[in-house]
Scaffold this motif. Structure first.
Motif, PDB file in Angstrom:
ATOM      1  N   SER A 277       0.832  -1.218   0.000  1.00 34.64           N
ATOM      2  CA  SER A 277       0.000   0.000   0.000  1.00 34.64           C
ATOM      3  C   SER A 277       0.864   1.263   0.000  1.00 34.64           C
ATOM      4  CB  SER A 277      -0.926   0.005   1.216  1.00 34.64           C
ATOM      5  OG  SER A 277      -0.159   0.009   2.413  1.00 34.64           O
ATOM      6  N   ARG A 278       1.993   1.229   0.647  1.00 33.16           N
ATOM      7  CA  ARG A 278       2.885   2.393   0.693  1.00 33.16           C
ATOM      8  C   ARG A 278       3.629   2.592  -0.624  1.00 33.16           C
ATOM      9  NH1 ARG A 278       2.731   6.327   3.640  1.00 33.16           N
ATOM     10  NH2 ARG A 278       4.956   6.440   3.915  1.00 33.16           N
TER      11      ARG A 278
ATOM     12  N   GLN B 125       1.675   4.812  -2.792  1.00 33.10           N
ATOM     13  CA  GLN B 125       1.728   6.191  -2.309  1.00 33.10           C
ATOM     14  C   GLN B 125       3.039   6.860  -2.712  1.00 33.10           C
ATOM     15  OE1 GLN B 125       1.125   5.525   1.874  1.00 33.10           O
ATOM     16  NE2 GLN B 125      -1.092   5.820   1.728  1.00 33.10           N
TER      17      GLN B 125
ATOM     18  N   ARG C  36       3.017   7.842  -6.317  1.00 32.23           N
ATOM     19  CA  ARG C  36       2.264   9.087  -6.535  1.00 32.23           C
ATOM     20  C   ARG C  36       3.061  10.307  -6.078  1.00 32.23           C
ATOM     21  NH1 ARG C  36      -1.666   5.372  -5.272  1.00 32.23           N
ATOM     22  NH2 ARG C  36      -1.717   5.875  -3.044  1.00 32.23           N
TER      23      ARG C  36
END
Length: 176
Positions: free
Chosen positions: A18-19, A22, A25
């Protein structure tokens, strides 16, 4: 923690799936801010591969630091982790579902490498050339060769899209 000095960005994280999205992005947003949009896809791919390797292989934990730095005409992306084992590029079997990440980073980057970081870590990095030339002051000779093109009367009313006039100049004709 995220820091944004002029041409440097550092992100500390746990390399969890999940990181990783991020961070991708964040890297994309930073490159847009620096007006390096053409590098976004390759930088995002490279940082994803390096973070995936940390997630898959780093021991004892998944803590790492991603750093992007723009120096002159080169963008450097690096990932620092706490595992001293150096990665190697393997020849993956044709049907293998993993093992091509570093080969892909090598193929899409200008250069890449790995270096020890103290006694208990390493830094894996890659570079991408920027398409923007370095900002330099023009020479006097080049200034003399650049001249504004004289505009003819017919060009005054031309539109920016070149399809129709924006405004026709006022003309008057008085006989006499």
């Amino acid at each position: 923690m995220i820091s944004y000095p002029s041409r440097h960005c550092t992100v500390e994280l746990q390399a969890l799936p999940s990181r990783i999205g991020q961070v991708r992005r964040i890297v994309s947003a930073q490159l847009r801010y620096w007006h390096l949009d053409p590098l976004i896809d390759r930088a995002s791919l490279g940082v994803t591969e390096l973070l995936s390797n940390v997630h898959r292989h780093a021991q004892p934990d998944k803590t790492c630091t991603v750093e992007i730095e723009l120096l002159l005409d080169r963008l450097t992306v690096s990932v620092r982790d706490g595992d001293p084992r150096m990665p190697v590029v393997d020849d993956a079997e044709p049907l293998a579902t993993c093992g091509r990440g570093l080969a892909m980073v090598a193929a899409m980057s200008e250069s890449w490498g790995v270096r020890p970081d103290g006694e208990s870590g390493k830094v894996v990095w890659f570079t991408l050339p920027t398409s923007a030339p370095a900002v330099t002051s023009p020479s006097l000779r080049s200034l003399r060769t650049v001249q504004e093109k004289p505009r003819r009367f017919a060009e005054v009313g031309a539109s920016t899209d070149g399809l129709r006039p924006d405004h026709a100049p006022a003309r008057s004709a008085v006989a006499g």
